[in-house]
Scaffold this motif. Structure first.
Motif, PDB file in Angstrom:
ATOM      1  N   TYR A   1       0.846  -1.192   0.000  1.00  0.00           N
ATOM      2  CA  TYR A   1       0.000   0.000   0.000  1.00  0.00           C
ATOM      3  C   TYR A   1       0.885   1.248   0.000  1.00  0.00           C
ATOM      4  CZ  TYR A   1      -4.311  -2.589   0.738  1.00  0.00           C
ATOM      5  OH  TYR A   1      -5.386  -3.408   0.562  1.00  0.00           O
ATOM      6  N   VAL A   2       0.347   2.370  -0.478  1.00  0.00           N
ATOM      7  CA  VAL A   2       1.061   3.630  -0.303  1.00  0.00           C
ATOM      8  C   VAL A   2       0.266   4.521   0.643  1.00  0.00           C
ATOM      9  CG1 VAL A   2       2.282   3.703  -2.501  1.00  0.00           C
ATOM     10  CG2 VAL A   2       0.011   4.731  -2.321  1.00  0.00           C
ATOM     11  N   LEU A   3       1.005   5.229   1.449  1.00  0.00           N
ATOM     12  CA  LEU A   3       0.417   6.222   2.345  1.00  0.00           C
ATOM     13  C   LEU A   3       0.932   7.577   1.873  1.00  0.00           C
ATOM     14  CD1 LEU A   3      -1.346   5.748   4.890  1.00  0.00           C
ATOM     15  CD2 LEU A   3       0.698   6.206   6.250  1.00  0.00           C
ATOM     16  N   ASP A   4       0.012   8.495   1.574  1.00  0.00           N
ATOM     17  CA  ASP A   4       0.377   9.815   1.044  1.00  0.00           C
ATOM     18  C   ASP A   4       0.450  10.799   2.213  1.00  0.00           C
ATOM     19  OD1 ASP A   4       0.896  11.906  -0.659  1.00  0.00           O
ATOM     20  OD2 ASP A   4      -1.149  12.100  -1.406  1.00  0.00           O
ATOM     21  N   VAL A   5       1.650  11.315   2.463  1.00  0.00           N
ATOM     22  CA  VAL A   5       1.877  12.144   3.649  1.00  0.00           C
ATOM     23  C   VAL A   5       2.096  13.596   3.231  1.00  0.00           C
ATOM     24  CG1 VAL A   5       3.402  12.536   5.620  1.00  0.00           C
ATOM     25  CG2 VAL A   5       2.891  10.201   4.868  1.00  0.00           C
ATOM     26  N   MET A   6       1.387  14.497   3.877  1.00  0.00           N
ATOM     27  CA  MET A   6       1.558  15.916   3.530  1.00  0.00           C
ATOM     28  C   MET A   6       2.240  16.695   4.640  1.00  0.00           C
ATOM     29  SD  MET A   6      -2.480  17.047   3.740  1.00  0.00           S
ATOM     30  CE  MET A   6      -2.307  18.797   4.041  1.00  0.00           C
ATOM     31  N   GLY A   7       3.147  17.553   4.230  1.00  0.00           N
ATOM     32  CA  GLY A   7       3.767  18.496   5.153  1.00  0.00           C
ATOM     33  C   GLY A   7       3.145  19.862   4.930  1.00  0.00           C
ATOM     34  N   ALA A   8       3.849  20.886   5.283  1.00  0.00           N
ATOM     35  CA  ALA A   8       3.330  22.241   5.136  1.00  0.00           C
ATOM     36  C   ALA A   8       3.711  22.766   3.750  1.00  0.00           C
ATOM     37  CB  ALA A   8       3.886  23.141   6.223  1.00  0.00           C
TER      38      ALA A   8
ATOM     39  N   ALA B   1       0.108   6.160  12.414  1.00  0.00           N
ATOM     40  CA  ALA B   1       0.273   6.690  13.780  1.00  0.00           C
ATOM     41  C   ALA B   1       1.619   7.394  13.912  1.00  0.00           C
ATOM     42  CB  ALA B   1       0.144   5.558  14.794  1.00  0.00           C
ATOM     43  N   ALA B   2       2.653   6.805  13.308  1.00  0.00           N
ATOM     44  CA  ALA B   2       3.986   7.423  13.363  1.00  0.00           C
ATOM     45  C   ALA B   2       3.983   8.770  12.642  1.00  0.00           C
ATOM     46  CB  ALA B   2       5.016   6.478  12.741  1.00  0.00           C
ATOM     47  N   VAL B   3       3.319   8.803  11.491  1.00  0.00           N
ATOM     48  CA  VAL B   3       3.228  10.047  10.708  1.00  0.00           C
ATOM     49  C   VAL B   3       2.563  11.136  11.543  1.00  0.00           C
ATOM     50  CG1 VAL B   3       1.939  11.093   8.775  1.00  0.00           C
ATOM     51  CG2 VAL B   3       3.270   8.997   8.412  1.00  0.00           C
ATOM     52  N   GLU B   4       1.462  10.795  12.181  1.00  0.00           N
ATOM     53  CA  GLU B   4       0.712  11.801  12.948  1.00  0.00           C
ATOM     54  C   GLU B   4       1.465  12.223  14.209  1.00  0.00           C
ATOM     55  OE1 GLU B   4      -3.674  10.508  11.243  1.00  0.00           O
ATOM     56  OE2 GLU B   4      -3.081   9.831  13.240  1.00  0.00           O
ATOM     57  N   SER B   5       2.266  11.309  14.750  1.00  0.00           N
ATOM     58  CA  SER B   5       3.047  11.676  15.941  1.00  0.00           C
ATOM     59  C   SER B   5       4.138  12.694  15.594  1.00  0.00           C
ATOM     60  CB  SER B   5       3.678  10.428  16.573  1.00  0.00           C
ATOM     61  OG  SER B   5       4.770   9.985  15.774  1.00  0.00           O
ATOM     62  N   LEU B   6       4.465  12.783  14.310  1.00  0.00           N
ATOM     63  CA  LEU B   6       5.493  13.735  13.864  1.00  0.00           C
ATOM     64  C   LEU B   6       4.890  15.097  13.495  1.00  0.00           C
ATOM     65  CD1 LEU B   6       7.473  11.254  11.588  1.00  0.00           C
ATOM     66  CD2 LEU B   6       8.331  12.298  13.692  1.00  0.00           C
ATOM     67  N   GLY B   7       3.589  15.249  13.682  1.00  0.00           N
ATOM     68  CA  GLY B   7       2.934  16.510  13.312  1.00  0.00           C
ATOM     69  C   GLY B   7       2.602  16.575  11.836  1.00  0.00           C
ATOM     70  N   LEU B   8       2.675  15.446  11.153  1.00  0.00           N
ATOM     71  CA  LEU B   8       2.300  15.375   9.740  1.00  0.00           C
ATOM     72  C   LEU B   8       0.931  14.703   9.654  1.00  0.00           C
ATOM     73  CD1 LEU B   8       5.770  14.097   8.477  1.00  0.00           C
ATOM     74  CD2 LEU B   8       4.871  16.437   8.257  1.00  0.00           C
ATOM     75  N   ARG B   9       0.365  14.663   8.449  1.00  0.00           N
ATOM     76  CA  ARG B   9      -0.925  13.971   8.326  1.00  0.00           C
ATOM     77  C   ARG B   9      -1.028  13.264   6.986  1.00  0.00           C
ATOM     78  NH1 ARG B   9      -5.455  18.581   6.921  1.00  0.00           N
ATOM     79  NH2 ARG B   9      -6.612  16.754   6.298  1.00  0.00           N
ATOM     80  N   VAL B  10      -1.878  12.259   6.943  1.00  0.00           N
ATOM     81  CA  VAL B  10      -2.143  11.583   5.676  1.00  0.00           C
ATOM     82  C   VAL B  10      -3.021  12.500   4.837  1.00  0.00           C
ATOM     83  CG1 VAL B  10      -3.183   9.558   4.592  1.00  0.00           C
ATOM     84  CG2 VAL B  10      -1.953   9.317   6.763  1.00  0.00           C
ATOM     85  N   ALA B  11      -2.616  12.686   3.578  1.00  0.00           N
ATOM     86  CA  ALA B  11      -3.322  13.646   2.720  1.00  0.00           C
ATOM     87  C   ALA B  11      -4.737  13.162   2.442  1.00  0.00           C
ATOM     88  CB  ALA B  11      -2.565  13.826   1.409  1.00  0.00           C
TER      89      ALA B  11
END
Lengths: 158, 240
Positions: free
Chosen positions: B13-20, B66-76
């Motif tokens: 699977y791919v998880l799409d992660v967005m920053g600022a 969960a790791a992504v969100e703990s870093l202050g990022l979010r799944v797009a």
């Protein structure tokens, strides 16, 4: 690598010198009571160049609206052609990224206004500009082309 | 609202992660790298919309999220929503070509609008100068800094199509606040007028640009001139 243009990348001093020595020096109103820099397109261009030189910037958004509209002096094409050629010599050939707010373009607009009363839409390329100028004013285009061929700077041809 | 989480041909699977707007801190990158190593992520890819996709086995996806969100990022967010905003690094500290704050405006737009539901995916691009590295005329809503605190706005562009379309300029030199008000208006009209799954640009072609135009008071040019222009005016007023 992208080359970021700044004022130090072009010789704005040569442009200012061309305006001063080719146009101002030949102006009948120089050092007379009739010299009104605030109404003069060449004085405007010189002041804009003096403004940007210490700042190290090339673009001045909105500055074109400040070009004096009430300069009614008669300019001699032979005098203006050398300075016009110098704007082309300093042009970086930005093509699609040409900015009408660039001080080189502002200077060219002043000279076009001085000679013809209107601006020529700059295509971002010296070659294309000369072709466009030739369509509108073949004699001026020839004078500018001659300056570009023979001149090496504001002192050339003197 | 869907999330950027898709099965690939190989079963991963791919998880799409967005920053600022593509900006991440070193700590966030290190955190993503650590999570990727720990959860068996074989590859990471940068996307055209300035997000990062991570390939992940299905049974590790929840832990990666969960790791992504703990870093202050979010799944797009995904599907028919306002997508992550693209912005160039134009501001007073970064790109020397910038004529205004593109990055800060893009981040504020992303914060406010990303994930809102619309008839079809809605892409916003913000550029710090007319060179338009983020391709604002290829976005549903394109914004270009033009000096001082003023921006031009284009509407109805898109690129991902066999029939791409350039956006049309609808506002010149409007202040920063007006960009938000114009976007509010455009989104309201888009939701009201577009057919299901109709791109904004196609709706503009069908109904005319006028149907989406904001009221005149939102299109007033910025009143505060560029401070450099003010300085130039003062300089011109002085003695030669």
């Amino acid at each position: 690598m992208t080359i970021v243009r700044k004022a130090v990348d072009v010789n704005l001093g040569a442009l200012a010198e061309a305006l001063e020595k080719k146009i101002c020096a030949a102006c009948d109103y120089l050092d007379t009571a009739e010299c009104h820099p605030e109404k003069c397109m060449v004085a405007f261009a010189r002041k804009v160049l003096a403004f940007v030189l210490p700042k190290g910037v090339l673009d001045l958004p909105g500055a074109a609206q400040l070009i004096p509209a009430q300069d009614l002096k008669v300019y001699v094409p032979e005098d203006v052609a050398a300075a016009l050629a110098e704007t082309l010599r300093q042009c970086r050939e930005c093509r699609d990224n040409h900015s009408p707010d660039c001080v080189i373009a502002l200077t060219r607009a002043c000279l076009e206004n001085a000679l013809t009363g209107h601006r020529i839409d700059y295509p971002g390329s010296v070659f294309l500009y000369l072709a466009r100028l030739r369509e509108q004013d073949p004699r001026l285009a020839e004078l500018v082309a001659r300056e570009l061929r023979g001149g090496s700077g504001p002192e050339a041809g003197r | 609202m869907g999330e950027g989480y898709f099965k690939q041909r190989n079963g991963l699977y791919v998880l799409d992660v967005m920053g600022a707007c593509g900006l991440m801190t070193g700590e966030q990158f290190r955190g993503l790298a650590a999570a990727a190593a720990e959860l068996g992520v074989p590859a990471v890819k940068l996307t055209t919309r300035q997000t990062v996709v991570l390939l992940v086995p299905e049974d590790k996806a929840a832990a990666l999220k969960a790791a992504v969100e703990s870093l202050g990022l979010r799944v797009a967010p995904y599907h028919n929503v306002v997508r992550p905003v693209m912005a160039c690094p134009g501001n007073k500290d970064l790109c020397p070509r910038a004529l205004g704050d593109a990055l800060g405006l893009g981040q504020a737009l992303q914060e406010r609008y990303t994930g809102q539901e619309v008839p079809k995916d809605f892409k916003i691009s913000v550029a710090g100068c007319p060179r338009g590295c983020t391709e604002p005329y290829c976005a549903d809503f394109g914004v270009v800094a033009v000096g001082g605190e003023a921006y031009d706005v284009a509407l109805g562009g898109f690129g991902g199509s066999s029939r791409p379309r350039h956006g049309q300029l609808i506002a010149r030199r409007v202040p920063r606040d007006a960009v938000f008000a114009i976007l509010d208006h455009v989104l309201e009209r888009y939701r009201a007028l577009a057919q299901p799954r109709e791109k904004l640009g196609r709706a503009v072609e069908r109904l005319g640009l006028e149907a989406f135009m904001p009221p005149a008071h939102l299109l007033r040019p910025a009143e505060e001139p560029d401070p450099v222009l003010l300085e130039l005016k003062a300089f011109l007023g002085g003695r030669e």
